[in-house]
Motif scaffolding. Structure first.
Motif, PDB file in Angstrom:
ATOM      1  N   VAL A  48       0.831  -1.248  -0.134  1.00 47.74           N
ATOM      2  CA  VAL A  48       0.074  -0.179  -0.051  1.00 47.74           C
ATOM      3  C   VAL A  48       1.034   1.236  -0.047  1.00 47.74           C
ATOM      4  O   VAL A  48       0.561   2.025  -0.611  1.00 47.74           O
ATOM      5  CB  VAL A  48      -0.981   0.030   1.142  1.00 47.74           C
ATOM      6  CG1 VAL A  48      -1.751   1.276   1.189  1.00 47.74           C
ATOM      7  CG2 VAL A  48      -1.932  -1.211   1.069  1.00 47.74           C
ATOM      8  N   ALA A  49       2.007   1.208   0.817  1.00 47.36           N
ATOM      9  CA  ALA A  49       2.817   2.389   0.828  1.00 47.36           C
ATOM     10  C   ALA A  49       3.445   2.576  -0.225  1.00 47.36           C
ATOM     11  O   ALA A  49       3.351   3.761  -0.809  1.00 47.36           O
ATOM     12  CB  ALA A  49       3.964   2.136   1.913  1.00 47.36           C
ATOM     13  N   GLU A  50       3.976   1.733  -1.293  1.00 50.48           N
ATOM     14  CA  GLU A  50       4.560   1.724  -2.516  1.00 50.48           C
ATOM     15  C   GLU A  50       3.437   2.368  -3.535  1.00 50.48           C
ATOM     16  O   GLU A  50       3.958   3.086  -4.290  1.00 50.48           O
ATOM     17  CB  GLU A  50       5.124   0.590  -2.872  1.00 50.48           C
ATOM     18  CG  GLU A  50       5.852   0.626  -4.387  1.00 50.48           C
ATOM     19  CD  GLU A  50       6.706  -0.687  -4.663  1.00 50.48           C
ATOM     20  OE1 GLU A  50       6.803  -0.822  -5.727  1.00 50.48           O
ATOM     21  OE2 GLU A  50       6.912  -1.664  -3.665  1.00 50.48           O
ATOM     22  N   GLU A  51       2.368   1.780  -3.436  1.00 52.86           N
ATOM     23  CA  GLU A  51       1.425   2.134  -4.425  1.00 52.86           C
ATOM     24  C   GLU A  51       0.729   3.731  -4.253  1.00 52.86           C
ATOM     25  O   GLU A  51       0.798   4.599  -5.078  1.00 52.86           O
ATOM     26  CB  GLU A  51       0.166   1.266  -4.361  1.00 52.86           C
ATOM     27  CG  GLU A  51       0.387  -0.019  -4.908  1.00 52.86           C
ATOM     28  CD  GLU A  51       0.506  -0.036  -6.276  1.00 52.86           C
ATOM     29  OE1 GLU A  51       0.041   0.843  -7.045  1.00 52.86           O
ATOM     30  OE2 GLU A  51       1.575  -0.853  -6.962  1.00 52.86           O
ATOM     31  N   LEU A  52       0.801   4.081  -2.962  1.00 52.08           N
ATOM     32  CA  LEU A  52       0.481   5.506  -2.615  1.00 52.08           C
ATOM     33  C   LEU A  52       1.338   6.266  -2.918  1.00 52.08           C
ATOM     34  O   LEU A  52       1.256   7.404  -3.526  1.00 52.08           O
ATOM     35  CB  LEU A  52       0.272   5.562  -1.058  1.00 52.08           C
ATOM     36  CG  LEU A  52      -0.014   7.102  -0.665  1.00 52.08           C
ATOM     37  CD1 LEU A  52      -1.230   7.580  -1.280  1.00 52.08           C
ATOM     38  CD2 LEU A  52      -0.341   6.906   0.917  1.00 52.08           C
ATOM     39  N   LEU A  53       2.772   6.278  -2.750  1.00 50.57           N
ATOM     40  CA  LEU A  53       3.674   6.877  -3.029  1.00 50.57           C
ATOM     41  C   LEU A  53       4.018   7.062  -4.816  1.00 50.57           C
ATOM     42  O   LEU A  53       4.303   8.081  -5.190  1.00 50.57           O
ATOM     43  CB  LEU A  53       5.101   6.417  -2.598  1.00 50.57           C
ATOM     44  CG  LEU A  53       5.246   6.744  -0.985  1.00 50.57           C
ATOM     45  CD1 LEU A  53       6.602   6.229  -0.401  1.00 50.57           C
ATOM     46  CD2 LEU A  53       4.874   8.108  -0.561  1.00 50.57           C
ATOM     47  N   ASP A  54       3.709   5.896  -5.326  1.00 51.49           N
ATOM     48  CA  ASP A  54       3.896   5.985  -6.900  1.00 51.49           C
ATOM     49  C   ASP A  54       2.645   6.880  -7.382  1.00 51.49           C
ATOM     50  O   ASP A  54       3.062   7.530  -8.233  1.00 51.49           O
ATOM     51  CB  ASP A  54       3.789   4.448  -7.284  1.00 51.49           C
ATOM     52  CG  ASP A  54       4.979   3.683  -7.199  1.00 51.49           C
ATOM     53  OD1 ASP A  54       5.947   4.402  -6.742  1.00 51.49           O
ATOM     54  OD2 ASP A  54       4.831   2.415  -7.470  1.00 51.49           O
ATOM     55  N   SER A  55       1.385   6.654  -6.786  1.00 53.80           N
ATOM     56  CA  SER A  55       0.393   7.642  -7.416  1.00 53.80           C
ATOM     57  C   SER A  55       0.447   9.093  -6.837  1.00 53.80           C
ATOM     58  O   SER A  55       0.179   9.895  -7.921  1.00 53.80           O
ATOM     59  CB  SER A  55      -0.853   7.102  -6.581  1.00 53.80           C
ATOM     60  OG  SER A  55      -1.092   7.251  -5.356  1.00 53.80           O
ATOM     61  N   LEU A  56       1.145   9.492  -5.978  1.00 57.02           N
ATOM     62  CA  LEU A  56       1.439  10.697  -5.468  1.00 57.02           C
ATOM     63  C   LEU A  56       2.633  11.298  -6.542  1.00 57.02           C
ATOM     64  O   LEU A  56       2.360  12.254  -6.924  1.00 57.02           O
ATOM     65  CB  LEU A  56       1.907  10.959  -4.118  1.00 57.02           C
ATOM     66  CG  LEU A  56       0.909  10.613  -3.170  1.00 57.02           C
ATOM     67  CD1 LEU A  56       1.712  10.883  -1.557  1.00 57.02           C
ATOM     68  CD2 LEU A  56      -0.343  11.702  -3.206  1.00 57.02           C
ATOM     69  N   ALA A  57       3.664  10.461  -6.904  1.00 60.25           N
ATOM     70  CA  ALA A  57       4.495  10.814  -7.709  1.00 60.25           C
ATOM     71  C   ALA A  57       4.050  11.294  -9.023  1.00 60.25           C
ATOM     72  O   ALA A  57       4.480  12.000  -9.865  1.00 60.25           O
ATOM     73  CB  ALA A  57       5.861   9.870  -7.591  1.00 60.25           C
ATOM     74  N   ALA A  58       3.153  10.086  -9.583  1.00 55.79           N
ATOM     75  CA  ALA A  58       2.578  10.490 -10.904  1.00 55.79           C
ATOM     76  C   ALA A  58       1.684  11.700 -10.950  1.00 55.79           C
ATOM     77  O   ALA A  58       1.680  12.277 -12.002  1.00 55.79           O
ATOM     78  CB  ALA A  58       1.715   9.136 -11.177  1.00 55.79           C
TER      79      ALA A  58
END
Length: 111
Positions: free
Chosen positions: A99-109
């Motif tokens: 979940v952490a990785e997906e959230l940070l990826d979505s924020l970066a995108a």
């Protein structure tokens, strides 16, 4: 910055921090004042780990309409907050590091 409200018994805050996220924990119950004190004006996301704090979702969105809201709880998200929540995840289904990785990826995108 990511605000985290709730006990976080499953360790999502630690998983976010391990990936380099600036995690600020909301002290006590998530209220308008505690969100302001924690820095909601500068936050990119709000993570709630207890649905007792779900009333903070519309409050946070009022203060910061573009705030991404994620719930990470085994409890059901109340109906009134569903339309303002970007992602609701049950810890029994996804580990905190995923979940952490997906959230940070979505924020970066979204940058």
């Amino acid at each position: 910055m990511i605000l985290l409200a709730g006990a976080d018994d499953d360790g999502l805050g630690d998983a976010l921090a391990a990936l380099g996220a600036d995690v600020v924990r909301v002290e006590g119950i998530a209220t308008k004042q505690s969100l302001v004190d924690a820095g909601v004006g500068d936050a990119r996301a709000l993570v709630l780990t207890e649905m007792d704090d779900a009333s903070a979702i519309p409050v946070a969105k009022e203060l910061r309409p573009d705030l991404r809201v994620v719930t990470y709880s085994r409890d059901s998200l109340p109906e009134f907050a569903r339309g303002q929540t970007d992602l609701a995840v049950d810890p029994a289904l996804l580990e905190p590091d995923v979940v952490a990785e997906e959230l940070l990826d979505s924020l970066a995108a979204s940058d």
